[in-house]
Design a protein around this motif. Structure first.
Motif, short mmCIF file in Angstrom:
data_model
loop_
_atom_site.label_atom_id
_atom_site.label_comp_id
_atom_site.label_asym_id
_atom_site.label_seq_id
_atom_site.Cartn_x
_atom_site.Cartn_y
_atom_site.Cartn_z
N VAL A 51 0.85 -1.19 0.00
CA VAL A 51 0.00 0.00 0.00
C VAL A 51 0.88 1.24 0.00
CG1 VAL A 51 -1.91 -1.15 1.19
CG2 VAL A 51 -0.16 0.03 2.52
N LYS A 52 0.26 2.33 -0.38
CA LYS A 52 0.89 3.64 -0.26
C LYS A 52 -0.11 4.57 0.40
CE LYS A 52 -0.43 5.53 -4.80
NZ LYS A 52 0.07 6.18 -6.03
N SER A 53 0.41 5.44 1.27
CA SER A 53 -0.45 6.37 1.99
C SER A 53 -0.85 7.51 1.07
CB SER A 53 0.27 6.92 3.22
OG SER A 53 0.61 5.87 4.10
N PRO A 54 -2.02 8.11 1.31
CA PRO A 54 -2.43 9.26 0.49
C PRO A 54 -1.49 10.44 0.70
CG PRO A 54 -3.87 9.00 2.39
CD PRO A 54 -3.01 7.78 2.34
N GLN B 68 -7.74 6.50 4.03
CA GLN B 68 -7.85 5.74 2.78
C GLN B 68 -6.44 5.49 2.23
OE1 GLN B 68 -10.39 7.89 0.13
NE2 GLN B 68 -12.27 7.42 1.26
N GLU B 69 -6.14 4.23 2.03
CA GLU B 69 -4.83 3.84 1.51
C GLU B 69 -5.02 3.13 0.18
OE1 GLU B 69 -2.70 3.03 5.82
OE2 GLU B 69 -3.62 1.38 4.71
N GLU B 70 -4.15 3.44 -0.74
CA GLU B 70 -4.25 2.87 -2.08
C GLU B 70 -3.37 1.63 -2.19
OE1 GLU B 70 -3.33 4.14 -6.73
OE2 GLU B 70 -3.37 5.66 -5.14
N GLU B 71 -3.95 0.53 -2.58
CA GLU B 71 -3.18 -0.70 -2.73
C GLU B 71 -2.41 -0.67 -4.04
OE1 GLU B 71 -3.84 -5.58 -2.63
OE2 GLU B 71 -5.49 -4.21 -2.18
N VAL B 72 -1.18 -1.13 -4.00
CA VAL B 72 -0.28 -1.11 -5.15
C VAL B 72 -0.16 -2.52 -5.71
CG1 VAL B 72 2.07 -0.60 -5.94
CG2 VAL B 72 1.00 0.83 -4.18
#
Length: 286
Positions: free
Chosen positions: A69-72, A172-176
């Motif tokens: 994941v990457k943080s917003p 909200q974290e975006e999955e990579v």
């Protein structure tokens, strides 16, 4: 699910429970890179976060044990329009919580101090009696009770403050997708990474603990057990199968392994994915 956070192409684990789990259950060691709050200027003992090798992170991802994941991106606080309208309330709640923690620590410290004084009451009385006798004054000394501790003051700058190692609020974290090469995860499809990962996975599946070998000039260090209890037995050097190795590199690797009392492994991967190992040990002149 273990959460691995990306930052500038590096993988980090912030949760202490996840760090314990991947080491105890999955034999993934990583490297602690965070400064300790009370000793920030030293680098002998470090703390969270745990930085993982790309091969370590990929193994966890491939086994379905973790997600990437990457943080917003954080917004600038200089722009009044982008500020959280609830920020003043959150600041007030935080300050109130600090004050409540301070009062609780003050109460506990005073209670502990009183217990210590009560346990030393007899010795304090004897000391006062001896002091009274040295002054040559007659009669019994006036024995004062030990301080109750009610007047004890704990400096506010000495209070303990909890320092969270991960976000205290859900964001909200975006999955990579680790299968696709990107700026944050550039390793997917790289020939050198694929070779290193095949070797790392094969050694891991054989039951070894595998860590970075940069401090001994190698790609990996191979341990028979937890590195906290065992010394490394091997230094692994990864070479492409079709690329010849110069005699100078072989001699350097052999002498390096002998100096640190470890066996050097020359590792390569066949076209079918089979890993081949060649061990080097410097025997010297007989």
């Amino acid at each position: 699910m273990i959460r691995i956070y990306l930052l500038e192409g590096k993988a980090f684990v912030w949760n202490y429970a996840d760090v314990w789990r991947i080491r105890e259950e999955h034999r993934i060691v990583g490297v602690l890179v965070g400064a300790l709050p009370r000793k920030p200027r030293q680098n002998v003992r470090l703390g969270l976060p745990l930085e993982l090798l790309p091969e370590e992170a990929r193994l966890l991802l491939e086994k379905g044990l973790a997600i990437l994941v990457k943080s917003p991106t954080s917004q600038s606080l200089d722009d009044g329009k982008s500020q959280d309208p609830l920020l003043p309330g959150k600041v007030a709640a935080y300050e109130m919580e600090l004050e409540e923690n301070y009062q609780e620590q003050l109460r506990l410290s005073a209670k502990q101090r009183k217990a210590v004084l009560d346990s030393l009451a007899d010795r304090i009385a004897q000391g006062r009696a001896k002091k009274w006798q040295r002054k040559g004054e007659g009669g019994d000394p006036l024995v004062q009770p030990a301080e109750s501790g009610s007047g004890f003051v704990l400096p506010q700058e000495s209070m303990m403050i909890q320092l969270p190692t991960e976000r205290s609020e859900i964001t909200q974290e975006e999955e990579v997708d680790w299968h696709v090469a990107a700026q944050l995860w550039p390793y997917a499809g790289q020939e050198h990474h694929e070779m290193r990962y095949c070797i790392f996975r094969d050694l891991w599946e054989r039951g070894y603990y595998v860590t970075t070998g940069s401090k001994f000039g190698g790609d990996f260090l191979i341990y028979p057990g937890d590195p906290m209890r065992f010394h490394a037995h091997y230094i692994a050097l990864c070479f492409p199968k079709e690329v010849p190795i110069s005699l100078r590199d072989i001699i350097s690797a052999g002498r390096l392994g002998t100096n640190v009392k470890k066996t050097v492994l020359l590792c390569s991967v066949d076209q079918d994915g089979t890993v081949a190992y060649t061990s080097l040990r410097w025997s010297g002149m007989q």
